[in-house]
Design a protein around this motif. Structure first.
Motif, short mmCIF file in Angstrom:
data_model
loop_
_atom_site.label_atom_id
_atom_site.label_comp_id
_atom_site.label_asym_id
_atom_site.label_seq_id
_atom_site.Cartn_x
_atom_site.Cartn_y
_atom_site.Cartn_z
N LEU A 107 -2.46 18.27 -21.78
CA LEU A 107 -1.81 17.14 -22.46
C LEU A 107 -1.20 16.18 -21.45
N GLN A 108 -0.53 16.71 -20.45
CA GLN A 108 0.18 15.88 -19.48
C GLN A 108 -0.78 15.06 -18.62
N GLU A 109 -1.89 15.67 -18.20
CA GLU A 109 -2.85 14.93 -17.36
C GLU A 109 -3.47 13.78 -18.14
N LEU A 110 -3.76 13.99 -19.42
CA LEU A 110 -4.32 12.91 -20.24
C LEU A 110 -3.29 11.80 -20.43
N ALA A 111 -2.04 12.17 -20.71
CA ALA A 111 -0.99 11.17 -20.88
C ALA A 111 -0.81 10.36 -19.60
N THR A 112 -0.85 11.01 -18.47
CA THR A 112 -0.68 10.34 -17.18
C THR A 112 -1.82 9.37 -16.92
N ARG A 113 -3.04 9.81 -17.21
CA ARG A 113 -4.20 8.92 -17.00
C ARG A 113 -4.06 7.63 -17.80
N ILE A 114 -3.68 7.77 -19.05
CA ILE A 114 -3.57 6.58 -19.91
C ILE A 114 -2.42 5.69 -19.46
N SER A 115 -1.31 6.28 -19.09
CA SER A 115 -0.17 5.51 -18.60
C SER A 115 -0.53 4.73 -17.34
N HIS A 116 -1.26 5.37 -16.42
CA HIS A 116 -1.67 4.68 -15.19
C HIS A 116 -2.56 3.48 -15.50
N ARG A 117 -3.52 3.66 -16.37
CA ARG A 117 -4.44 2.56 -16.67
C ARG A 117 -3.69 1.39 -17.32
N ASN A 118 -2.80 1.70 -18.24
CA ASN A 118 -2.05 0.62 -18.90
C ASN A 118 -1.13 -0.08 -17.92
N THR A 119 -0.51 0.68 -17.04
CA THR A 119 0.38 0.08 -16.03
C THR A 119 -0.40 -0.88 -15.14
N GLY A 120 -1.55 -0.44 -14.67
CA GLY A 120 -2.36 -1.30 -13.80
C GLY A 120 -2.81 -2.57 -14.50
N ARG A 121 -3.28 -2.44 -15.73
CA ARG A 121 -3.76 -3.61 -16.47
C ARG A 121 -2.65 -4.62 -16.71
N MET A 122 -1.42 -4.14 -16.91
CA MET A 122 -0.32 -5.04 -17.24
C MET A 122 0.42 -5.53 -16.01
N SER A 123 -0.01 -5.12 -14.83
CA SER A 123 0.72 -5.48 -13.61
C SER A 123 0.53 -6.94 -13.22
N GLY A 124 -0.60 -7.53 -13.59
CA GLY A 124 -0.91 -8.88 -13.14
C GLY A 124 -1.34 -8.94 -11.69
N ASP A 125 -1.51 -7.78 -11.05
CA ASP A 125 -1.90 -7.71 -9.64
C ASP A 125 -3.20 -6.90 -9.55
N ARG A 173 0.54 9.48 -29.81
CA ARG A 173 -0.06 10.07 -31.01
C ARG A 173 -1.54 9.73 -31.12
N ASP A 174 -1.89 8.45 -30.96
CA ASP A 174 -3.25 8.01 -31.25
C ASP A 174 -4.23 8.23 -30.11
N ASP A 175 -3.77 8.04 -28.88
CA ASP A 175 -4.69 8.09 -27.74
C ASP A 175 -4.66 9.41 -26.98
N VAL A 176 -3.54 10.13 -27.10
CA VAL A 176 -3.42 11.38 -26.34
C VAL A 176 -3.57 12.59 -27.26
N LEU A 177 -2.66 12.74 -28.21
CA LEU A 177 -2.70 13.93 -29.07
C LEU A 177 -3.99 14.01 -29.87
N LYS A 178 -4.35 12.93 -30.55
CA LYS A 178 -5.55 12.96 -31.38
C LYS A 178 -6.79 13.28 -30.54
N SER A 179 -6.86 12.72 -29.35
CA SER A 179 -8.00 12.97 -28.47
C SER A 179 -8.07 14.44 -28.06
N LEU A 180 -6.95 15.00 -27.62
CA LEU A 180 -6.96 16.39 -27.17
C LEU A 180 -7.22 17.35 -28.33
N LEU A 181 -6.57 17.12 -29.46
CA LEU A 181 -6.76 18.02 -30.60
C LEU A 181 -8.19 17.96 -31.11
N ARG A 182 -8.78 16.78 -31.08
CA ARG A 182 -10.17 16.64 -31.52
C ARG A 182 -11.12 17.35 -30.56
#
Length: 324
Positions: free
Chosen positions: A161-179, A255-264
């Motif tokens: 669960l934690q590795e998936l959450a971290t992956r998504i957080s990293h991608r969103n952070t990078g996209r929103m950085s403007g750099d 809930r939508d991108d991490v939990l649902k993905s892992l449970l599925r």
């Protein structure tokens, strides 16, 4: 609820899962690509800080990154800084021999370069107070980190669960950085995190096949008590709120991108091989997800209100800047 299902790992679980670890590790080494942190850092932007080198003192205006992105990067870096404690925890749990031991050391080596790259990026772009960062790092590592999972199946569920959450957080952070440099760096790190998640997700699936009731209990306990490992960072709640409002990581994403993905991926909510104990755990999990849906909706409403407030004040801010 059975106490044994919570506190007693299945007999021989390490031995039984080792062939899965060996297969997953081989696949990981085939997929993983060599990369070098120094190639993702904008060294030409760097300059000396104040001190023995007599550089320029840091101040909060020197970074072009949005505040929530800076908060996310700082939380990420300080979380990575506790790697010695994480290594100790998983090496104690999984051992240092055989396929388990090889994976433990490989995971640690890959994670170590994440912190090295992010720290260099933050320093060269002057996106962090280096003195405060170092003081917090010293305090955090001096305190250490102790995993609170009852046994091995809980730990497998947690890291999946934690590795998936971290992956998504990293991608969103990078996209929103403007750099673009930040985006490339975090995309590269997120690729590592995704490969780590794939191994743990495979182990979770194999655990379900071998011990469905105990694995369902472990997964339910993990989902309902989940906290990111950085929760011990001073100011974590304040920074998490900024990260949530910026849509980098919040209950909707969790809930939508991490939990649902892992449970599925492990068919947790629809398995037909669980017994009475596993069914009770699954009912608890379903009930928690329903509560989380309500919490998600309430947080999303607050986020939308916050965005509306910021939008209404932005013209005034622009007018003030223009008149100045």
């Amino acid at each position: 609820m059975s106490t044994d299902a919570r506190t007693t790992p299945p007999r021989g679980w390490l031995h039984d899962l080792e062939p899965i670890v060996e297969t997953q590790l081989h696949a990981h080494l085939m997929r993983a690509q060599e990369w070098f942190p120094h190639q993702y850092v904008p060294w030409s932007r760097g300059r000396d800080f104040d001190g023995p080198l007599e550089g320029a003192a840091w101040d909060d205006t020197q970074s072009a990154l949005p505040p929530a992105v800076r908060a996310s990067l700082i939380v990420t870096l300080l979380t990575e800084d506790n790697l010695p404690s994480y290594h100790h925890e998983i090496a104690t749990l999984f051992g240092r021999d055989g396929a388990w031991g090889t994976w433990v050391h490989r995971w640690t080596a890959e994670e170590d370069r994440h912190g090295a790259a992010i720290r260099s990026y933050l320093h060269t772009t002057r996106a962090v107070d280096p003195i405060q960062l170092e003081r917090t790092r010293m305090s955090l590592i001096s305190t250490g980190f102790t995993a609170d999972q009852p046994h091995g199946l809980h730990s497998i569920a947690y890291v999946a669960l934690q590795e998936l959450a971290t992956r998504i957080s990293h991608r969103n952070t990078g996209r929103m950085s403007g750099d673009p440099v930040c985006d490339r760096l975090l995309a590269r790190i997120a690729t590592d995190e995704n490969l780590h998640m794939v191994i743990y997700r495979g182990l979770l699936g194999a655990s379900f096949d071998a011990w469905p009731d105990q694995t369902m209990r472990a997964l339910t306990d993990t989902v309902t008590t989940f906290r990111m490992p950085g929760h011990l960072i001073p100011g974590f709640n304040r920074m998490s709120l900024a990260i949530a409002y910026a849509d980098i990581y919040n209950l909707r994403i969790h809930r939508d991108d991490v939990l649902k993905s892992l449970l599925r991926s492990v068919d947790a909510l629809h398995r037909t091989d669980v017994g009475p104990e596993g069914e009770r755990a699954r009912e608890e999990l379903a009930a928690f997800l329903a509560v989380l849906d309500d919490q998600k909706a309430k947080q999303q409403e607050k986020i939308e209100m916050r965005r509306a407030q910021l939008s209404s004040t932005e013209p005034e801010h622009r007018s003030r800047r223009a008149s100045a």
